[in-house]
Design a protein around this motif. Structure first.
Motif, PDB file in Angstrom:
ATOM      1  N   HIS A   1       6.332  -5.717  -1.506  1.00 44.69           N
ATOM      2  CA  HIS A   1       6.161  -3.623  -0.913  1.00 44.69           C
ATOM      3  C   HIS A   1       4.253  -4.820  -0.582  1.00 44.69           C
ATOM      4  CE1 HIS A   1       6.957  -0.100   0.525  1.00 44.69           C
ATOM      5  NE2 HIS A   1       5.933  -0.072  -0.376  1.00 44.69           N
TER       6      HIS A   1
ATOM      7  N   TRP B   1      -4.236   1.475  -5.609  1.00 50.12           N
ATOM      8  CA  TRP B   1      -4.334   2.630  -4.561  1.00 50.12           C
ATOM      9  C   TRP B   1      -4.796   3.629  -5.010  1.00 50.12           C
ATOM     10  CZ3 TRP B   1      -2.725   7.753  -5.678  1.00 50.12           C
ATOM     11  CH2 TRP B   1      -2.342   8.918  -4.539  1.00 50.12           C
TER      12      TRP B   1
ATOM     13  N   LYS C   1       8.895   5.349   7.215  1.00 50.34           N
ATOM     14  CA  LYS C   1       6.814   5.595   7.515  1.00 50.34           C
ATOM     15  C   LYS C   1       6.559   3.729   7.229  1.00 50.34           C
ATOM     16  CE  LYS C   1       3.711   6.364   3.289  1.00 50.34           C
ATOM     17  NZ  LYS C   1       3.528   7.381   2.396  1.00 50.34           N
TER      18      LYS C   1
ATOM     19  N   LYS D   1       3.939   1.103   6.372  1.00 57.26           N
ATOM     20  CA  LYS D   1       2.532   0.738   5.976  1.00 57.26           C
ATOM     21  C   LYS D   1       1.498  -0.258   6.986  1.00 57.26           C
ATOM     22  CE  LYS D   1       2.053   2.456   2.299  1.00 57.26           C
ATOM     23  NZ  LYS D   1       2.168   3.754   1.165  1.00 57.26           N
TER      24      LYS D   1
ATOM     25  N   ASP E   1       1.174   5.295   7.303  1.00 55.08           N
ATOM     26  CA  ASP E   1       0.470   4.930   6.614  1.00 55.08           C
ATOM     27  C   ASP E   1      -1.031   4.724   6.435  1.00 55.08           C
ATOM     28  OD1 ASP E   1      -0.811   5.826   3.495  1.00 55.08           O
ATOM     29  OD2 ASP E   1       0.810   6.084   2.625  1.00 55.08           O
TER      30      ASP E   1
ATOM     31  N   ASN F   1      -3.300   4.453   4.639  1.00 53.41           N
ATOM     32  CA  ASN F   1      -4.009   3.864   3.283  1.00 53.41           C
ATOM     33  C   ASN F   1      -5.698   3.815   2.889  1.00 53.41           C
ATOM     34  OD1 ASN F   1      -1.508   2.639   1.951  1.00 53.41           O
ATOM     35  ND2 ASN F   1      -2.076   4.049   0.371  1.00 53.41           N
TER      36      ASN F   1
ATOM     37  N   GLU G   1      -1.031   8.702   8.303  1.00 55.06           N
ATOM     38  CA  GLU G   1      -1.139   9.392   6.494  1.00 55.06           C
ATOM     39  C   GLU G   1      -2.347   8.495   6.526  1.00 55.06           C
ATOM     40  OE1 GLU G   1       1.725   8.035   4.197  1.00 55.06           O
ATOM     41  OE2 GLU G   1       0.220   9.014   2.216  1.00 55.06           O
TER      42      GLU G   1
ATOM     43  N   ASP H   1      -3.243  12.305   2.187  1.00 51.05           N
ATOM     44  CA  ASP H   1      -3.150  11.857   0.902  1.00 51.05           C
ATOM     45  C   ASP H   1      -4.298  11.406   0.049  1.00 51.05           C
ATOM     46  OD1 ASP H   1      -1.378  10.828  -1.143  1.00 51.05           O
ATOM     47  OD2 ASP H   1      -1.094   9.237  -0.274  1.00 51.05           O
ATOM     48  N   GLU H   2      -4.877  10.380  -0.248  1.00 52.36           N
ATOM     49  CA  GLU H   2      -5.915  10.015  -1.110  1.00 52.36           C
ATOM     50  C   GLU H   2      -7.411  10.917  -1.383  1.00 52.36           C
ATOM     51  OE1 GLU H   2      -4.235   7.983   0.925  1.00 52.36           O
ATOM     52  OE2 GLU H   2      -4.510   5.551   0.017  1.00 52.36           O
TER      53      GLU H   2
ATOM     54  N   LYS I   1       2.056  15.007  -4.984  1.00 52.76           N
ATOM     55  CA  LYS I   1       2.234  14.094  -5.416  1.00 52.76           C
ATOM     56  C   LYS I   1       1.794  13.938  -7.783  1.00 52.76           C
ATOM     57  CE  LYS I   1       1.492   9.894  -2.655  1.00 52.76           C
ATOM     58  NZ  LYS I   1       1.217   8.660  -2.321  1.00 52.76           N
TER      59      LYS I   1
ATOM     60  N   LEU J   1       4.738   8.037  -5.495  1.00 52.84           N
ATOM     61  CA  LEU J   1       3.959   6.486  -5.596  1.00 52.84           C
ATOM     62  C   LEU J   1       5.007   5.087  -5.988  1.00 52.84           C
ATOM     63  CD1 LEU J   1       1.278   5.554  -4.991  1.00 52.84           C
ATOM     64  CD2 LEU J   1       0.375   5.893  -7.615  1.00 52.84           C
ATOM     65  N   LEU J   2       5.983   5.620  -5.108  1.00 53.10           N
ATOM     66  CA  LEU J   2       6.863   4.451  -5.868  1.00 53.10           C
ATOM     67  C   LEU J   2       8.262   4.421  -6.862  1.00 53.10           C
ATOM     68  CD1 LEU J   2       5.632   3.076  -3.286  1.00 53.10           C
ATOM     69  CD2 LEU J   2       6.777   0.939  -4.202  1.00 53.10           C
TER      70      LEU J   2
ATOM     71  N   GLU K   1       9.381  11.493   0.449  1.00 55.80           N
ATOM     72  CA  GLU K   1       9.977  10.038   0.933  1.00 55.80           C
ATOM     73  C   GLU K   1      10.086   9.574  -0.971  1.00 55.80           C
ATOM     74  OE1 GLU K   1       6.082   8.927   1.785  1.00 55.80           O
ATOM     75  OE2 GLU K   1       4.727   9.169  -0.292  1.00 55.80           O
TER      76      GLU K   1
ATOM     77  N   PHE L   1      11.648   7.527  -2.058  1.00 58.74           N
ATOM     78  CA  PHE L   1      12.897   6.306  -2.270  1.00 58.74           C
ATOM     79  C   PHE L   1      12.595   5.445  -3.105  1.00 58.74           C
ATOM     80  CE2 PHE L   1       9.249   5.341  -0.570  1.00 58.74           C
ATOM     81  CZ  PHE L   1       8.474   3.769  -0.673  1.00 58.74           C
TER      82      PHE L   1
HETATM   83  C1  MUC Z   1       1.171   5.857  -0.183  1.00 58.33           C
HETATM   84  O1  MUC Z   1      -0.083   5.842  -0.388  1.00 58.33           O
HETATM   85  O2  MUC Z   1       1.608   6.848  -0.004  1.00 58.33           O
HETATM   86  C2  MUC Z   1       3.791   5.892  -1.108  1.00 58.33           C
HETATM   87  C3  MUC Z   1       4.730   5.274  -0.462  1.00 58.33           C
HETATM   88  C4  MUC Z   1       4.760   4.209   0.358  1.00 58.33           C
HETATM   89  O3  MUC Z   1       5.460   3.576   0.373  1.00 58.33           O
HETATM   90  O4  MUC Z   1       3.210   4.124  -0.606  1.00 58.33           O
HETATM   91  C5  MUC Z   1       3.071   5.332  -1.732  1.00 58.33           C
HETATM   92  C6  MUC Z   1       1.540   5.149  -1.962  1.00 58.33           C
END
Ligand code: MUC
Ligand code: MG
Length: 375
Positions: free
Chosen positions: A24, A61, A169, A171, A200, A202, A226, A251-252, A275, A304-305, A329, A331
């Motif tokens: 991942h 993260w 989603k 990354k 996303d 990040n 995101e 998000d962050e 979260k 956060l997985l 999300e 999953f």
């Molecule tokens: C995030 O930043 O959202 C959530 C799902 C994913 O794949 O990473 C996380 C963290």
């Protein structure tokens, strides 16, 4: 009597590392195992509540790593709560805040465990303790994060065929923006009309790159972008948002209710990812959601997985939000080679289902915990 029974006797924090089914990759790190701290909170009546603090690739993260989470629970948070009562979650939160600044993932796991123990004792679901539920299932997306578009299209096709996920989603931010744009175009073309896409980054981009790429993502019908900019850059995010039609998901940049207010005042986001690791537990999550609602910012059920332990805690908190416009999300349980509970969360028809029963409605599998525990 019930009051004495609810006294917290012991809080145990166990670090576990669970391998994932594939690598991942996100902007700042890449993982092949997910690391959690599992909290077991025992009451005087013998009931044990569970909670989970997820991390992603050490303190990359956010600032919390499993090692720091466990150390701060053992040395500061647990001692502040021993002898306190599980039916007073607000007091527990105040005592944790007095004992340690931030450490929101650690606090979130403990608060979830306390709610689980209280719910198990009273015979009610955690969602009931949080105000009740307006839904028992949640649209759930899947994250594509290998970085290889051919593999990602195949993975998405598998999820679509199994009717597990129809929103993905992606990354981005680990590779150059031009490469990510080419990758996104391949995904958007391959899945056109059959799946929704969000991305996303990040925090990987700066304002210039975001201004160049967001209109192109909007044109590919990407539904949400995101955290394209660093968490600190709310003014930049607001400027980017004003110049594109792609909706921005914060998000962050949103951990606390005050963070949420700053995002609202800057006009920096259309939606916020909720979260437990960011908001310090279900009570903090509800507060952030309330500020967002007051500002007309939509809610998204972030993750956060987490394993089924942490995911179940999120679903109980999400169950009572009046509007959850963007679904969730969670999953996470599906990306682990093995879950940590006896009956994992149920995924069907593009939804994940709130577990039934008292407390969080899930039970830890002690064998799995032992197997994945770090010695
Ligand atoms: C995030 O930043 O959202 C959530 C799902 C994913 O794949 O990473 C996380 C963290
Ligand atoms: Mg994110």
């Amino acid at each position: 009597d019930l009051r004495r029974d609810l006294a917290i006797q012991d809080i145990r924090a166990t670090i576990v590392d669970v391998p994932t089914v594939r690598r991942h990759k996100l902007a700042q790190t890449s993982v092949t195992a997910q690391s959690y701290v599992i909290v077991q909170l025992r009451l005087a009546n013998g009931v044990v509540g569970i909670g989970e603090a997820a991390t992603l690739g050490g303190p990359r993260w956010s600032e919390e790593s499993v090692e720091a989470i466990k150390a701060n629970i053992d040395a500061y948070l647990a001692p502040a709560l021993i002898g306190q009562h599980a039916d007073q979650p607000v007091t527990l939160g105040a005592r944790m805040d007095a004992a340690a600044k931030r450490n929101n993932a650690a606090k979130g796991a403990i608060e979830s465990a306390a709610f689980d123990a209280l719910g198990l004792t009273l015979g009610v679901p955690v969602a009931t303790l949080l105000g009740g539920r307006v839904r028992t299932s949640f649209p759930v997306l899947w994250t594509l994060a290998s970085g290889d578009p051919a593999q990602e299209i195949e993975e998405a096709e598998g999820k679509l065929a199994a009717r597990l996920h129809d929103t993905f989603k992606v990354k981005i931010g680990a590779q150059a923006p031009e490469q990510d744009m080419a990758r996104m175009r391949r995904l958007a073309t391959a899945l056109e009309g059959r799946a929704r896409l969000i991305v996303d980054a990040n925090q990987a981009w700066d304002e210039t790159v975001a201004l160049r790429c967001l209109p192109r993502l909007a044109e590919m019908d990407v539904h949400l972008v995101e955290q394209p900019l660093p968490a600190w850059n709310l003014q930049g995010l607001a400027r980017v948002r004003a110049r594109t039609t792609a909706p921005i998901l914060a998000d962050e940049c949103v951990f606390t209710p005050a963070d949420m207010m700053a995002v609202a005042q800057a006009g920096a986001a259309d939606a916020v990812s909720l979260k437990l690791v960011k908001h310090g537990g279900p009570i903090g999550l509800q507060k952030v959601a309330a500020v967002a609602e007051a500002a007309g910012i939509a809610l998204y059920g972030g993750c956060l997985l987490e394993s089924s332990v942490g995911a179940a805690a999120h679903l109980h908190a999400f169950a009572g939000l009046r509007e959850l416009a963007w679904g969730c999300e969670h999953f996470g349980p599906q990306i682990l080679v093995e879950d940590l509970v006896h009956a994992p969360l149920r995924f069907a028809d593009f939804h994940v289902h709130l577990p039934e029963g008292s407390g969080l409605g899930i039970t830890l599998d002690p064998d799995a915990l032992r197997r994945f525990a770090r010695c």
